[in-house]
Enzyme design. Structure first.
Site, PDB file in Angstrom:
ATOM      1  N   GLY A 119       0.759  -1.243   0.000  1.00 47.09           N
ATOM      2  CA  GLY A 119       0.000   0.000   0.000  1.00 47.09           C
ATOM      3  C   GLY A 119       0.789   1.294   0.000  1.00 47.09           C
ATOM      4  N   ASP A 139      -5.532  -6.247  -4.775  1.00 47.79           N
ATOM      5  CA  ASP A 139      -4.420  -7.191  -4.596  1.00 47.79           C
ATOM      6  C   ASP A 139      -5.020  -8.567  -4.408  1.00 47.79           C
ATOM      7  OD1 ASP A 139      -1.210  -6.616  -3.948  1.00 47.79           O
ATOM      8  OD2 ASP A 139      -1.936  -8.608  -3.398  1.00 47.79           O
ATOM      9  N   CYS A 242      10.868  -2.976  -9.418  1.00 51.79           N
ATOM     10  CA  CYS A 242      12.165  -2.848  -8.747  1.00 51.79           C
ATOM     11  C   CYS A 242      13.077  -3.938  -9.300  1.00 51.79           C
ATOM     12  CB  CYS A 242      12.052  -2.866  -7.237  1.00 51.79           C
ATOM     13  SG  CYS A 242      10.987  -4.123  -6.590  1.00 51.79           S
TER      14      CYS A 242
END
Ligand code: SAM
Length: 313
Positions: A119, A139, A242
């Site tokens: 979140g 999610d 990432c």
């Protein structure tokens, strides 16, 4: 990332939660606790990075991009600080704050966060919206969503956020409740290969599967991104990972850009940042531990072209 990346210790990034306080109040609090603010007036990016690299314990400065981001010396532990416990400040690496900052939804917007837990980007988006509008957050992991629910309450963002325990790919873009959705954050599961703290954990067991695994991840990431772009009123979508692997970054963007057939184009983001996407994808941003003192990160932003009406791309 090189082996030396694993040795880099990142500074402590602190986002001021504008839903609970102001930057000035937080600065005052730290100064009253004998922290020293380092002057940081219009530096070049290289100068800024040097200032961050040289921060000493109990020193901090303001980030050169995000006005509500403060940067403290590496090793600064604020987990017991009252500002953190009250949700007035949020502790996350800088790259986690870029997607919502780049998305920049205007007040009152309806936004989807496709893969939202735990979140960080959803709550940042709610703060940018000042809790106006709506953030539909999805999610498929119930446990992660439960901790996200706690986070949204702690940071005072639960009013604008609607959490759904769902596979985003099963969300119907044409449902009337999403008719006003104009902005999206797509931050799907990825290899995590840019995360400094994980570099030493990567085992040789992962190596044999890596190409296959990357292909699988890239397929999934492209599907999620295409689904987000399919919402009828969508205008702007930020995609981030990432990961340092081109397969999950420029590779996904290339596939999706081709699929869009001109209905969406890439936006040049944060042009003063030296780390750009590989090859022809210089409109996108890549952050690296050595150059930017953040985890390895990739961000791209798609904007709808006027050619596109409300049809599915
Ligand atoms: N955006 C989050 C943040 O900033 O805190 C981090 C998201 S994390 C990189 C990826 C998330 O995607 C995980 O929580 C995972 O459960 C979720 N996820 C994976 N597949 C999904 C799917 N098909 N639909 C919705 N969520 C999914």
């Amino acid at each position: 990332l090189s082996k030396s990346s694993a040795q880099i210790r990142l500074p402590r990034y602190v986002r001021v939660n504008l839903l609970k306080t102001t930057v000035e109040d937080v600065l005052q609090m730290f100064v009253s606790e004998k922290y020293e603010e380092i002057e940081n007036v219009n530096p070049t990016y290289t100068e800024y990075i040097e200032l961050v690299r040289n921060l000493q314990p109990k020193q901090f400065l303001r980030d050169c991009h995000l006005p509500e981001l403060l940067v403290f010396a590496r090793g600064t532990d604020l987990h017991e600080h009252k500002l953190y416990k009250s949700g007035a400040i949020i502790l996350q690496d800088k790259q986690a704050f870029l997607p919502a900052y780049i998305l920049a939804p205007p007040a009152g917007s309806h936004v989807i966060d496709c893969c939202a837990a735990p979140g960080n980007k959803t709550t940042h988006t709610a703060a940018i919206l000042h809790n106006t509008g709506r953030v539909f957050a999805f999610d498929k992991d119930g446990q992660r969503l439960a901790s996200m629910r706690k986070l949204t309450q702690c940071v005072g963002a639960s009013g604008a956020i609607q959490l759904s325990h769902m596979d985003f790919l099963k969300v119907d873009p044409t449902s009337p409740q999403y008719s006003r959705v104009t902005h999206a954050i797509v931050d799907p599961s990825c290899s995590g290969s840019g995360i400094v703290s994980r570099l030493n954990e990567l085992t040789s067991v992962e190596e044999p599967n890596s190409k296959q695994r990357l292909k699988h991840l890239a397929n999934f990431q492209a599907m999620i991104l295409k689904h987000a772009l399919s919402f009828p009123s969508m205008q702007r979508v930020v995609y981030s990972t990432c990961s340092i692997h081109a397969e999950e970054n420029e590779g996904v963007v290339k596939e999706v850009e081709e699929w869009c057939g001109g209905r969406y184009v890439l936006v040049e983001i944060m042009p003063t940042l030296p780390g750009r996407g590989e090859g022809s994808f210089t409109k996108c941003v890549r952050m690296s531990p050595e150059r930017d003192l953040t985890n390895g990160f990739f961000v791209a932003c798609f904007r709808r072209t006027s050619a596109c009406g409300s049809k599915r791309p």
